[in-house]
Design an enzyme around this catalytic site. Sequence first.
Site, short mmCIF file in Angstrom:
data_model
loop_
_atom_site.label_atom_id
_atom_site.label_comp_id
_atom_site.label_asym_id
_atom_site.label_seq_id
_atom_site.Cartn_x
_atom_site.Cartn_y
_atom_site.Cartn_z
N CYS A 2 57.82 -94.84 10.83
CA CYS A 2 58.14 -95.35 12.16
C CYS A 2 58.02 -94.20 13.15
O CYS A 2 58.30 -93.05 12.81
CB CYS A 2 59.56 -95.89 12.32
SG CYS A 2 59.81 -97.49 11.57
N ARG A 27 52.25 -93.11 11.88
CA ARG A 27 53.53 -93.20 11.17
C ARG A 27 53.92 -94.64 10.82
O ARG A 27 54.89 -94.87 10.11
CB ARG A 27 54.64 -92.60 12.03
CG ARG A 27 54.45 -91.15 12.34
CD ARG A 27 55.59 -90.68 13.24
NE ARG A 27 56.86 -90.81 12.56
CZ ARG A 27 57.39 -89.90 11.78
NH1 ARG A 27 56.77 -88.77 11.58
NH2 ARG A 27 58.55 -90.10 11.21
N TRP A 74 57.12 -99.30 10.88
CA TRP A 74 56.69 -99.47 9.49
C TRP A 74 57.91 -100.05 8.80
O TRP A 74 58.88 -99.34 8.52
CB TRP A 74 56.30 -98.12 8.91
CG TRP A 74 55.68 -98.19 7.55
CD1 TRP A 74 54.39 -98.48 7.25
CD2 TRP A 74 56.34 -97.96 6.31
NE1 TRP A 74 54.21 -98.44 5.89
CE2 TRP A 74 55.38 -98.12 5.28
CE3 TRP A 74 57.64 -97.63 5.94
CZ2 TRP A 74 55.67 -97.97 3.93
CZ3 TRP A 74 57.94 -97.46 4.59
CH2 TRP A 74 56.96 -97.63 3.61
N ASN A 99 64.38 -94.71 13.54
CA ASN A 99 63.54 -94.37 12.40
C ASN A 99 64.48 -94.01 11.25
O ASN A 99 65.33 -93.14 11.41
CB ASN A 99 62.63 -93.19 12.77
CG ASN A 99 61.88 -92.61 11.59
OD1 ASN A 99 61.52 -91.44 11.60
ND2 ASN A 99 61.65 -93.37 10.56
N GLY A 100 64.32 -94.71 10.12
CA GLY A 100 65.17 -94.40 8.98
C GLY A 100 65.72 -95.67 8.36
O GLY A 100 65.22 -96.77 8.60
N GLU A 481 42.98 -86.82 -7.36
CA GLU A 481 43.05 -86.86 -5.91
C GLU A 481 41.85 -87.67 -5.35
O GLU A 481 42.00 -88.44 -4.40
CB GLU A 481 43.08 -85.43 -5.35
CG GLU A 481 42.99 -85.29 -3.84
CD GLU A 481 44.08 -86.01 -3.06
OE1 GLU A 481 45.08 -86.45 -3.65
OE2 GLU A 481 43.91 -86.15 -1.84
N LYS A 485 42.21 -91.01 -3.09
CA LYS A 485 41.56 -91.13 -1.78
C LYS A 485 40.76 -92.42 -1.71
O LYS A 485 40.83 -93.15 -0.73
CB LYS A 485 40.64 -89.91 -1.60
CG LYS A 485 40.52 -89.32 -0.27
CD LYS A 485 41.67 -88.52 0.27
CE LYS A 485 42.99 -88.65 -0.34
NZ LYS A 485 44.13 -88.09 0.25
N GLU A 488 43.09 -95.41 -1.46
CA GLU A 488 43.83 -95.44 -0.18
C GLU A 488 42.99 -96.04 0.94
O GLU A 488 43.48 -96.85 1.72
CB GLU A 488 44.21 -94.01 0.25
CG GLU A 488 45.43 -93.45 -0.43
CD GLU A 488 45.74 -92.03 0.02
OE1 GLU A 488 46.91 -91.70 0.13
OE2 GLU A 488 44.81 -91.23 0.26
N HIS A 504 40.48 -92.69 -25.91
CA HIS A 504 41.77 -93.22 -26.35
C HIS A 504 42.15 -94.48 -25.58
O HIS A 504 43.33 -94.84 -25.52
CB HIS A 504 42.86 -92.16 -26.21
CG HIS A 504 42.62 -90.96 -27.07
ND1 HIS A 504 42.74 -90.99 -28.45
CD2 HIS A 504 42.20 -89.71 -26.76
CE1 HIS A 504 42.44 -89.80 -28.94
NE2 HIS A 504 42.10 -89.01 -27.93
N LYS A 602 51.83 -92.22 7.25
CA LYS A 602 51.56 -90.83 6.91
C LYS A 602 52.78 -90.07 6.41
O LYS A 602 52.83 -89.61 5.30
CB LYS A 602 50.97 -90.13 8.13
CG LYS A 602 50.64 -88.69 7.82
CD LYS A 602 49.28 -88.32 8.29
CE LYS A 602 48.82 -87.02 7.73
NZ LYS A 602 48.04 -87.19 6.53
N1 HGA Z 1 64.75 -99.62 8.98
C1 HGA Z 1 64.05 -99.81 10.21
C2 HGA Z 1 63.20 -98.61 10.55
C3 HGA Z 1 62.14 -98.42 9.49
C4 HGA Z 1 61.55 -97.05 9.42
O1 HGA Z 1 62.05 -96.04 9.89
N2 HGA Z 1 60.42 -96.97 8.75
O2 HGA Z 1 59.83 -95.75 8.52
C5 HGA Z 1 63.21 -101.06 10.20
O3 HGA Z 1 62.90 -101.63 9.14
O4 HGA Z 1 62.88 -101.53 11.28
#
Ligand code: HGA
Length: 607
Positions: A2, A27, A74, A99-100, A481, A485, A488, A504, A602
């Site tokens: 986020c 992010r 996110w 964020n969190g 790696e 890549k 991803e 194997h 990221k």
């Molecule tokens: N928990 C919050 C923020 C998500 C977050 O920081 N993601 O990296 C949400 O779900 O909106």
Amino acid sequence: MCGIVGAVASRPVQEILLEGLRRLEYRGYDSAGVALQTEKGIQRCRRTGKVQALADALHDQPLQGKTGIAHTRWATHGVPNEANAHPHMSADQLAVVHNGIIENFEELKQELQAQGYEFSSDTDTEVIAHLLARELNKVSSLHTAVANIIGQLEGAYALGVIEKSDPSQLVTARKGSPLVIGVGMGENFIASDQLALLQVTDRFMFLEDGDVATLTAEQIIVTDINGAKAERKVSQFEHGVSAADKGEYKHFMLKEIYEQPEVISACLEGRISGDKLLEQCFGARAASIFDQVKQVQIIACGTSFHAGLIAKYWIEELVGIPCMVEVASEYRYRTVVIPQGTLFLTISQSGETADTLAALREVQSRVLASLVICNVPGSSLVRESDLALMTNAGPEIGVASTKAFTTQLTALMLTTIALGRRHNLDAQTEATIISALRKLPQQVEQALAMDADIEQMAGAFAEKHHTLFLGRGTLYPVAKEGALKLKEISYIHAECYPAGELKHGPLALVDKDMPVVAVAPQNDMLDKLKANLQEVRARGGELFVFAGSDRVQAEEGTYVLTMPECEEIMQPVLYTIPLQLLSYHVAVLKGTDVDQPRNLAKSVTVE
Ligand code: HGA
């Protein structure tokens, strides 16, 4: 993940916030929103999808205001829809971006609902908005309200808050999630990272865990975890503004692949002299710590974990002490036995990788010392480790890591030398490695010149659903790696095996629809690897080989690209380059979103 941006200024800030969000989109990008202090109170606009959808909406109906907060999401709690997009509000009184993760949000939500607070989202974040509204019935200052409620939050947060009764202020707080304050002239800002604000300032203040700060256009007041006034240093951003632009390149990823000769040089700069390592680059305490190291425990995630796997080969061979490598998300949750004299070495591009940080915090008091290899100065891992070696790769915007990886390897080789000096590494070997490191930027340049051939090769992969990558020795993690890549950014399933494991099990998968990529440098494992490649050909599998000698011959079903010459010790860096280019070109052919592949972000600041 986020991304948060906030601004308090004496000019309209909508465009500053949007530009900040665009720069933070790496992010998280499932929805975005802004809230501004306008003449009609706090007004909010949110959209699902990318920041452009929000920008379009604001273009049609701009929000006029000089103070505001913004967010690109996110999702961790609640699906990515408009109702769950930030900012979250408590009635029309205040707006919050976060964020969190708030781990105890369910209990808090029940308590608040019982008291009549109405929730309009499934996020954990919304509890913060209502907790603040409730607190503001008791205290008049927003700063005090934030300081009072953060004690109730379990988990990690970086917050930006605005409240309608005082449009001239923005309050921020952080614990466990990244947040910087951008210090301007008569205006101040917050963001999840410095890149988001380079358009408006190059001076930054880093908050510590538990800090709360109030920003007005003219001043910044910080209090620490105990509520005492705190001074936090302001520092200048070191990289040029252009680092955050794509320039002539179609994607950030390609730009970053091409920056590798330059950033590997930057990683070596000031750290080697003549044929020696300048060990002081690890910091003043390094020598006395390194003297006591008996083994190394490496902890990392994703691409950084692959760098760690390579370092294990180096440390055990050149230093001669044991080196263990493990992904952080496993290590942090199991019972670990830590032998005496353990150097705890973390690797993280952002320095905010939640699992890696948690692992460090878990064992910090039980290890001899901690060292981080990191790309972001001032990040949590850098601040909390005893020693840090910065990779100096400059901002990496592409979600799929490229230049961060090769500079991590460069920094890990420097670490190997520093440790090796105390054990098996003599001055002559050190000189040989330093000379190999010095040649590396030019050799990487030569590997980049293979681009057109690799682009052609990519055509053979674009229609495939599965691929297999093979390598041996230090080139096994390089192949891993390469596979990471490819999955991803092209969404093609890619598996990687040490070539000796082929018989194997995975050989059962090989047929004409499963291209096999092999990294085959000129070394004493070449004959063994060639035998493994024969096993693939015998089953009709098509081979794509990056070879270090003409002893691997192209023939029907075997495509060979010859690598530039390179000292064996630095082959992992060199052989990474064509695999990055291969993934890139396959993704471009498939038309995927190269810089922002689906489902990823990221800087992984959540568990
Ligand atoms: N928990 C919050 C923020 C998500 C977050 O920081 N993601 O990296 C949400 O779900 O909106």
